[in-house]
Design an enzyme around this catalytic site. Structure first.
Site, PDB file in Angstrom:
ATOM      1  N   LYS A 296      86.948  51.446   0.900  1.00 41.77           N
ATOM      2  CA  LYS A 296      86.518  52.612   1.667  1.00 41.77           C
ATOM      3  C   LYS A 296      86.912  53.894   0.947  1.00 41.77           C
ATOM      4  O   LYS A 296      87.985  53.952   0.337  1.00 41.77           O
ATOM      5  CB  LYS A 296      87.195  52.605   3.045  1.00 41.77           C
ATOM      6  CG  LYS A 296      86.587  51.628   4.017  1.00 41.77           C
ATOM      7  CD  LYS A 296      87.132  51.842   5.410  1.00 41.77           C
ATOM      8  CE  LYS A 296      86.602  50.789   6.367  1.00 41.77           C
ATOM      9  NZ  LYS A 296      85.137  50.873   6.582  1.00 41.77           N
TER      10      LYS A 296
ATOM     11  N   ARG B 293      82.234  41.084  10.904  1.00 37.62           N
ATOM     12  CA  ARG B 293      81.257  40.072  11.302  1.00 37.62           C
ATOM     13  C   ARG B 293      81.650  38.697  10.768  1.00 37.62           C
ATOM     14  O   ARG B 293      81.287  37.677  11.366  1.00 37.62           O
ATOM     15  CB  ARG B 293      79.832  40.501  10.892  1.00 37.62           C
ATOM     16  CG  ARG B 293      79.609  40.689   9.426  1.00 37.62           C
ATOM     17  CD  ARG B 293      78.374  41.555   9.140  1.00 37.62           C
ATOM     18  NE  ARG B 293      78.670  42.988   9.237  1.00 37.62           N
ATOM     19  CZ  ARG B 293      77.797  43.960   9.010  1.00 37.62           C
ATOM     20  NH1 ARG B 293      76.551  43.667   8.688  1.00 37.62           N
ATOM     21  NH2 ARG B 293      78.147  45.227   9.127  1.00 37.62           N
TER      22      ARG B 293
HETATM   23  N1  BES Z   1      85.590  48.706  10.689  1.00 37.46           N
HETATM   24  C1  BES Z   1      84.402  49.154  10.102  1.00 37.46           C
HETATM   25  C2  BES Z   1      83.494  49.912  11.063  1.00 37.46           C
HETATM   26  C3  BES Z   1      84.008  51.223  11.592  1.00 37.46           C
HETATM   27  C4  BES Z   1      83.525  52.415  11.071  1.00 37.46           C
HETATM   28  C5  BES Z   1      84.896  51.275  12.634  1.00 37.46           C
HETATM   29  C6  BES Z   1      83.967  53.629  11.579  1.00 37.46           C
HETATM   30  C7  BES Z   1      85.338  52.487  13.146  1.00 37.46           C
HETATM   31  C8  BES Z   1      84.864  53.665  12.632  1.00 37.46           C
HETATM   32  C9  BES Z   1      83.606  47.960   9.549  1.00 37.46           C
HETATM   33  O1  BES Z   1      84.365  46.888   9.136  1.00 37.46           O
HETATM   34  C10 BES Z   1      82.870  48.455   8.355  1.00 37.46           C
HETATM   35  O2  BES Z   1      83.512  48.797   7.416  1.00 37.46           O
HETATM   36  N2  BES Z   1      81.548  48.473   8.411  1.00 37.46           N
HETATM   37  C11 BES Z   1      80.762  48.893   7.308  1.00 37.46           C
HETATM   38  C12 BES Z   1      79.645  47.902   7.128  1.00 37.46           C
HETATM   39  C13 BES Z   1      78.822  48.102   5.904  1.00 37.46           C
HETATM   40  C14 BES Z   1      79.668  47.889   4.667  1.00 37.46           C
HETATM   41  C15 BES Z   1      77.667  47.144   5.898  1.00 37.46           C
HETATM   42  C16 BES Z   1      80.233  50.291   7.587  1.00 37.46           C
HETATM   43  O3  BES Z   1      79.879  50.580   8.742  1.00 37.46           O
HETATM   44  O4  BES Z   1      80.214  51.099   6.680  1.00 37.46           O
HETATM   45 MN    MN Z   2      84.971  47.093   7.097  1.00 40.14          MN
END
Ligand code: BES
Ligand code: MN
Ligand code: ZN
Length: 490
Positions: free
Chosen positions: A271, A345
């Protein structure tokens, strides 16, 4: 009312705009104010508009130190959400004051729009939720854990049911606060094993069954999707199963599945700096499930419930998964990893399958799953998707009672095709940049299969960016109450 021997710091009085001429206790109150209450109403010194709170010192300083007049607006406009907001503001005021004990004049909050029972439950919830603060770890100016030492509901007819509902509301509120505490706890202090300890203690207290699967057991069972997420971590993963048996036979079992990622760095698909901050909240789904089980354990409905939480952090290490890997899930379905940050997921896939192994005949999963849902709906509305409209309607009616807002997204056949578009595996965990809230759900649906299933994406709603009417900034404990009400009403 006002002649009670007990002395309270604060006295809560609900005020309806259209009932200022004649409301419960008006005459008695007027005596305290030497008959000038009406002039206060006329001059606007005391307002009855909703969300207007007027604290006024009791001139005679005897039974009560202070009256809090709580504006509720027009009685025929009152809704449960206006009631919650108005009460929230009043309690917020109270927390900032020196007042410690409070009595609530129940009759002044009643109108034809909301039943006395519901009003009492909301009063209990508001009291607990609006006075919540996270204790934190400051060594100076330590926050008080409990701001209010006593809160009494005074009702003219002494109706026992009303007191019971007030207590039920407090059970709801306290359990939602437990969920908030879990989410607010820093990731080095709350790891998977700490969620395990919390669950064991809680289930002992309320006589739930609690089964914990360690890494070896998960490996033996073949939970390849869940374990892939843990591969980069030095902290052991745990899969937790909580069971509540409310029927003679283990049939008609509602499965609650919560995402329990204690910290999400994204893994090798790392991230960006600013997106990573606050990823301690990535177990908000698990926290809501635990909070709901806490309510269920106390209320003991005639329902069977199995809760499954697959908990780990998503870290980077020498063994961490990388994009392009293919893994085998508990269901046997193979998954191509295209993004290690789509980890939620993966954990949920095996948790859903395991809920089915444990007899779940309906499944509701809840997760801080996608940034996509935040872009679409913001921070006050949770996204929902389903393979069974009837089950979603049951859930929707629970959310309406609890004033927790949801909005549905579709899953179309081509969305299912997209998650099945991998060239090398049955499914891809991140097949498309578009509509990820739908992609994530279509992915999970492949594991729910024919079992009626509802998915709740709380990525936007699990935390509040600033103080709101019935809670401080930080974890909201969202959906704790709706999940419990779904089960209690089924
Ligand atoms: N935990 C995150 C989603 C999230 C985003 C929670 C903002 C709370 C606030 C999840 O695991 C994630 O990283 N999702 C990715 C998915 C993508 C890589 C397909 C996302 O939303 O960027
Ligand atoms: Mn994630
Ligand atoms: Zn995540």
């Amino acid at each position: 009312m006002l002649g009670e021997k007990v002395k309270f710091d604060a006295c809560f009085i609900g005020l309806f705009d259209d009932k200022l001429d004649n409301f419960y206790y008006k005459d008695e109150l007027n005596k305290y104010f030497n008959g000038i209450l009406d002039s206060y109403f006329k001059s606007g010194e005391i307002k009855a508009k909703s969300k207007e709170v007027t604290p006024i010192l009791n001139p005679s300083l005897d039974e009560y130190k202070r009256f809090y007049f709580i504006g509720l607006g027009k009685s025929n406009n009152l809704s449960t959400s206006i009631l919650r907001d108005s009460l929230g503001d009043a309690f917020k005021y109270l927390v900032k004051s020196t007042d410690k004990s409070i009595s609530i004049m129940f009759d002044t909050f009643l109108c034809d729009k909301i039943s006395p029972e519901t009003t009492a439950k909301i009063l209990g919830e508001s009291y607990q939720l609006s006075t919540y603060r996270f204790r934190g770890y400051k060594t100076e100016n330590v926050k008080q854990e409990k701001y209010i030492s006593e809160c009494m509901l005074v009702s003219s007819d002494g109706n026992q049911k009303v007191q019971e509902m007030f207590e039920l509301g407090q059970i709801y509120g306290r359990s939602q606060n437990s969920a908030r505490n879990l989410v607010n706890t820093p990731p080095n202090i709350l790891r998977a094993e700490d969620i395990v300890s919390y669950c064991i203690e809680m289930s002992d207290k309320y006589s739930l069954e609690c089964e914990v699967l360690d890494k070896d057991k998960c490996e033996e069972l073949g939970m390849g999707a869940f374990l892939a997420v843990n591969q980069g971590s030095a902290n052991p993963p745990y899969l937790i199963v909580l069971k509540y048996k409310g029927k003679e036979k283990w049939e008609d079992v509602i499965g609650l599945v919560g995402k329990g990622v204690t910290y999400d760095t994204g893994g090798y698909s790392l991230k960006p700096v600013t997106n990573m901050v606050d990823m301690k909240t990535d177990m908000g789904g698990a926290a809501a499930v635990i909070g709901a089980m806490e309510i269920i354990g106390q209320v003991k409905p005639n329902q069977n419930v199995v809760a499954v939480i697959a908990s780990t952090d998503n870290y980077i290490g020498p063994n961490a998964m990388v994009p392009d890997e293919v893994i085998v899930s508990l269901s046997g379905k193979t998954i191509e990893i295209q993004n290690t940050d789509a980890e939620g997921r993966l954990t949920l896939a095996d948790a859903i399958t395991y809920a089915k192994f444990n007899g779940a005949t309906k499944i509701i999963d809840i997760a801080t799953l996608t940034g996509s849902v935040v872009s679409a709906l913001g921070t006050k509305t949770s996204g929902v998707l389903t393979n069974n409209e009837k089950f979603l309607e049951e859930f929707r009616s629970a959310t309406l009672k609890e004033d927790e807002r949801i909005w549905q997204f579709p899953i179309f056949e081509d969305d299912r095709e997209t998650v099945r578009s991998s060239k090398v595996a049955d499914l891809s965990n991140a097949p498309s940049k578009d509509a990820d809230v739908i992609m994530a759900a279509a992915f999970l649906e492949a594991f729910a299969e024919q079992t009626p299933w509802v998915h709740i994406d709380i990525a936007g709603t699990a935390t509040a960016k600033s103080e709101y009417s019935y809670g401080p900034k930080g974890a909201t404990g969202i959906m704790t109450r709706s999940l419990a009400t779904l089960i209690l009403n089924s």
